[in-house]
Design a protein around this motif. Structure first.
Motif, PDB file in Angstrom:
ATOM      1  N   ARG A 103      -5.804  23.995  87.776  1.00  0.00           N
ATOM      2  CA  ARG A 103      -4.832  23.277  86.886  1.00  0.00           C
ATOM      3  C   ARG A 103      -3.649  23.058  87.826  1.00  0.00           C
ATOM      4  O   ARG A 103      -2.823  21.836  87.484  1.00  0.00           O
ATOM      5  CB  ARG A 103      -4.506  24.302  85.807  1.00  0.00           C
ATOM      6  CG  ARG A 103      -5.580  24.438  84.619  1.00  0.00           C
ATOM      7  CD  ARG A 103      -5.215  25.283  83.267  1.00  0.00           C
ATOM      8  NE  ARG A 103      -4.671  26.609  83.790  1.00  0.00           N
ATOM      9  CZ  ARG A 103      -5.730  27.739  83.764  1.00  0.00           C
ATOM     10  NH1 ARG A 103      -6.822  27.413  83.240  1.00  0.00           N
ATOM     11  NH2 ARG A 103      -5.525  28.795  83.922  1.00  0.00           N
ATOM     12  N   LYS A 107      -2.496  19.075  87.742  1.00  0.00           N
ATOM     13  CA  LYS A 107      -1.333  18.507  87.404  1.00  0.00           C
ATOM     14  C   LYS A 107      -0.300  18.023  88.199  1.00  0.00           C
ATOM     15  O   LYS A 107       0.345  17.282  88.048  1.00  0.00           O
ATOM     16  CB  LYS A 107      -0.387  19.901  86.752  1.00  0.00           C
ATOM     17  CG  LYS A 107       0.789  19.676  86.162  1.00  0.00           C
ATOM     18  CD  LYS A 107       1.347  21.018  85.440  1.00  0.00           C
ATOM     19  CE  LYS A 107       2.681  20.729  84.588  1.00  0.00           C
ATOM     20  NZ  LYS A 107       3.109  22.012  83.946  1.00  0.00           N
ATOM     21  N   THR A 205      -2.267  22.892  79.278  1.00  0.00           N
ATOM     22  CA  THR A 205      -2.090  21.920  80.332  1.00  0.00           C
ATOM     23  C   THR A 205      -3.257  20.973  80.361  1.00  0.00           C
ATOM     24  O   THR A 205      -4.504  21.388  80.526  1.00  0.00           O
ATOM     25  CB  THR A 205      -2.096  22.681  81.520  1.00  0.00           C
ATOM     26  OG1 THR A 205      -1.079  23.449  81.611  1.00  0.00           O
ATOM     27  CG2 THR A 205      -1.790  21.617  82.663  1.00  0.00           C
TER      28      THR A 205
END
Length: 219
Positions: A103, A107, A205
């Motif tokens: 993640r 991101k 997210t």
């Protein structure tokens, strides 16, 4: 004997080698107490036991080389490598750890390598995972070099200068006062790292790849 006591008990030349080796092995993807080594070496430098510039250069070299080797390993063996490691070492390479690291890459992209230097979880995943995800090496190298210089070199020199700045105030006190100050600073850093880790672990997210795929028109 703790690793900080062990490092302080070896000759200066060996200290430089140990700093570079331990930081390099941790950056390669094997969990080792890299931050403890940097703080210990920085305190030793402030006492005049070792040269702070040489320590910083060894730490930076170890960080950059270790991460580059980790990148090559990840690119060669891919994500199945993490799955095997997760089964053998679930405490460090479990699915939740890998998911958090992925993640972060989704991101931040290449900057996950840079910021990963300051978060223990990402520090051991950054190089191998960047290679497994086929990140272009030139992008990885930029973030790797910048992160290595700021984290490894910066931490060493910061501890050194803090030690020299307060040395005149510790003439009548034990060096335990400096150690307590360093521990307090490390505690504050730990709080920041935990908040960052929680933010990365937030299941809300968005996944950029999945979002882009969902937005593609249906044929």
């Amino acid at each position: 004997m703790h690793i900080d006591e062990w490092i302080q008990g070896v000759p200066p030349g060996v200290t430089y080698l140990l700093v570079g080796l331990i930081i390099g092995v941790e950056s390669l993807g094997i969990p080792l107490p890299g931050e403890i080594v940097l703080v210990t070496a920085g305190i030793m430098a402030s006492k005049g036991t070792v040269d702070p510039v040489v320590v910083a250069l060894c730490a930076v070299a170890g960080a950059i080389i270790g991460d580059s080797i980790g990148y090559s390993i990840g690119r060669r063996f891919g994500k199945p490598l993490f799955e095997r490691l997760g089964r053998r070492f679930p405490r460090h390479f479990g699915p939740e750890h890998l998911g958090t690291a992925e993640r972060a890459f989704q991101k931040w992209g290449m900057w996950a390598v840079f910021f990963g230097r300051f978060i223990a979880l990402l520090r051991i995943f950054a190089g191998p995972l960047a290679g497994a995800l086929k990140m272009p090496y030139w992008r990885f190298l930029i973030a790797n070099v910048l992160g290595g210089v700021v984290w490894a070199g910066g931490t060493t020199l910061a501890v050194y200068y803090i030690g020299k700045a307060v040395e005149q105030y510790l003439q009548g006190f034990s060096w335990a006062a400096l150690v307590l100050a360093v521990v307090a600073g490390a505690g504050m850093g730990l709080v920041v790292k935990r908040r960052a880790a929680r933010a990365l672990a937030d299941p809300g997210t968005p996944d950029p790849a999945a979002q882009a795929k969902a937005e593609q028109p249906t044929p």
